[in-house]
Design a protein around this motif. Structure first.
Motif, PDB file in Angstrom:
ATOM      1  N   GLY A 200       0.793  -1.219   0.000  1.00  0.00           N
ATOM      2  CA  GLY A 200       0.000   0.000   0.000  1.00  0.00           C
ATOM      3  C   GLY A 200       0.825   1.268   0.000  1.00  0.00           C
ATOM      4  O   GLY A 200       0.448   2.273   0.607  1.00  0.00           O
ATOM      5  N   VAL A 201       1.988   1.199  -0.664  1.00  0.00           N
ATOM      6  CA  VAL A 201       2.841   2.382  -0.780  1.00  0.00           C
ATOM      7  C   VAL A 201       2.966   2.754  -2.248  1.00  0.00           C
ATOM      8  O   VAL A 201       2.534   2.011  -3.128  1.00  0.00           O
ATOM      9  CB  VAL A 201       4.251   2.143  -0.175  1.00  0.00           C
ATOM     10  N   GLN A 202       3.559   3.915  -2.497  1.00  0.00           N
ATOM     11  CA  GLN A 202       3.857   4.331  -3.863  1.00  0.00           C
ATOM     12  C   GLN A 202       5.363   4.496  -3.997  1.00  0.00           C
ATOM     13  O   GLN A 202       6.048   4.792  -3.031  1.00  0.00           O
ATOM     14  CB  GLN A 202       3.165   5.659  -4.173  1.00  0.00           C
ATOM     15  N   TYR A 203       5.863   4.267  -5.207  1.00  0.00           N
ATOM     16  CA  TYR A 203       7.296   4.407  -5.462  1.00  0.00           C
ATOM     17  C   TYR A 203       7.511   5.432  -6.562  1.00  0.00           C
ATOM     18  O   TYR A 203       6.948   5.329  -7.641  1.00  0.00           O
ATOM     19  CB  TYR A 203       7.889   3.065  -5.893  1.00  0.00           C
ATOM     20  N   ARG A 204       8.298   6.452  -6.250  1.00  0.00           N
ATOM     21  CA  ARG A 204       8.593   7.507  -7.221  1.00  0.00           C
ATOM     22  C   ARG A 204      10.100   7.725  -7.224  1.00  0.00           C
ATOM     23  O   ARG A 204      10.557   8.854  -7.163  1.00  0.00           O
ATOM     24  CB  ARG A 204       7.914   8.812  -6.810  1.00  0.00           C
ATOM     25  N   SER A 205      10.834   6.631  -7.250  1.00  0.00           N
ATOM     26  CA  SER A 205      12.275   6.589  -6.962  1.00  0.00           C
ATOM     27  C   SER A 205      12.487   6.777  -5.467  1.00  0.00           C
ATOM     28  O   SER A 205      13.592   6.785  -4.972  1.00  0.00           O
ATOM     29  CB  SER A 205      13.108   7.582  -7.787  1.00  0.00           C
ATOM     30  N   PHE A 206      11.377   6.937  -4.755  1.00  0.00           N
ATOM     31  CA  PHE A 206      11.390   6.823  -3.300  1.00  0.00           C
ATOM     32  C   PHE A 206      10.054   6.220  -2.895  1.00  0.00           C
ATOM     33  O   PHE A 206       9.103   6.232  -3.683  1.00  0.00           O
ATOM     34  CB  PHE A 206      11.595   8.175  -2.611  1.00  0.00           C
ATOM     35  N   PHE A 207      10.011   5.675  -1.696  1.00  0.00           N
ATOM     36  CA  PHE A 207       8.746   5.194  -1.144  1.00  0.00           C
ATOM     37  C   PHE A 207       8.121   6.336  -0.372  1.00  0.00           C
ATOM     38  O   PHE A 207       8.828   7.105   0.274  1.00  0.00           O
ATOM     39  CB  PHE A 207       8.970   4.010  -0.192  1.00  0.00           C
ATOM     40  N   GLU A 208       6.797   6.435  -0.457  1.00  0.00           N
ATOM     41  CA  GLU A 208       6.093   7.413   0.354  1.00  0.00           C
ATOM     42  C   GLU A 208       5.106   6.671   1.239  1.00  0.00           C
ATOM     43  O   GLU A 208       4.257   5.940   0.740  1.00  0.00           O
ATOM     44  CB  GLU A 208       5.365   8.424  -0.541  1.00  0.00           C
ATOM     45  N   MET A 209       5.279   6.825   2.531  1.00  0.00           N
ATOM     46  CA  MET A 209       4.435   6.154   3.496  1.00  0.00           C
ATOM     47  C   MET A 209       3.077   6.869   3.542  1.00  0.00           C
ATOM     48  O   MET A 209       2.932   7.995   3.081  1.00  0.00           O
ATOM     49  CB  MET A 209       5.075   6.186   4.890  1.00  0.00           C
ATOM     50  N   GLU A 210       2.085   6.212   4.148  1.00  0.00           N
ATOM     51  CA  GLU A 210       0.741   6.788   4.261  1.00  0.00           C
ATOM     52  C   GLU A 210       0.782   8.123   5.003  1.00  0.00           C
ATOM     53  O   GLU A 210      -0.031   8.999   4.747  1.00  0.00           O
ATOM     54  CB  GLU A 210      -0.203   5.837   5.019  1.00  0.00           C
TER      55      GLU A 210
END
Length: 73
Positions: A57-67
């Motif tokens: 349930g995370v997104q990756y944009r060359s980094f992870f973004e937590m909730e």
């Protein structure tokens, strides 16, 4: 400091999510042996990144973004 490579990011993500690499491997239908090997060589694919994002349930944009908005870069 230096930015982390994908493998390091995945390891930190697992720590933050309080799951093991083996548990993550199971979630993306991969053997833990296989995932560990890819982490060691930093050869995790874009497809695997997408599966990890879906599983956790995370997104990756060359980094992870937590909730909560925390970034692991």
């Amino acid at each position: 400091g230096d930015t982390m490579n994908r493998s390091e990011q995945i390891k930190v993500l697992c720590v933050r999510k309080n799951i093991s690499i083996a548990a993550l491997a199971r979630m993306i239908n991969e053997s833990s042996q296989n995932l560990n090997a890819k982490l060691k060589r930093n050869t995790v694919t874009d497809e695997e990144i997408e599966l990890i994002c879906a599983a956790l349930g995370v997104q990756y944009r060359s980094f992870f973004e937590m909730e909560n908005g925390e970034r692991i870069e």
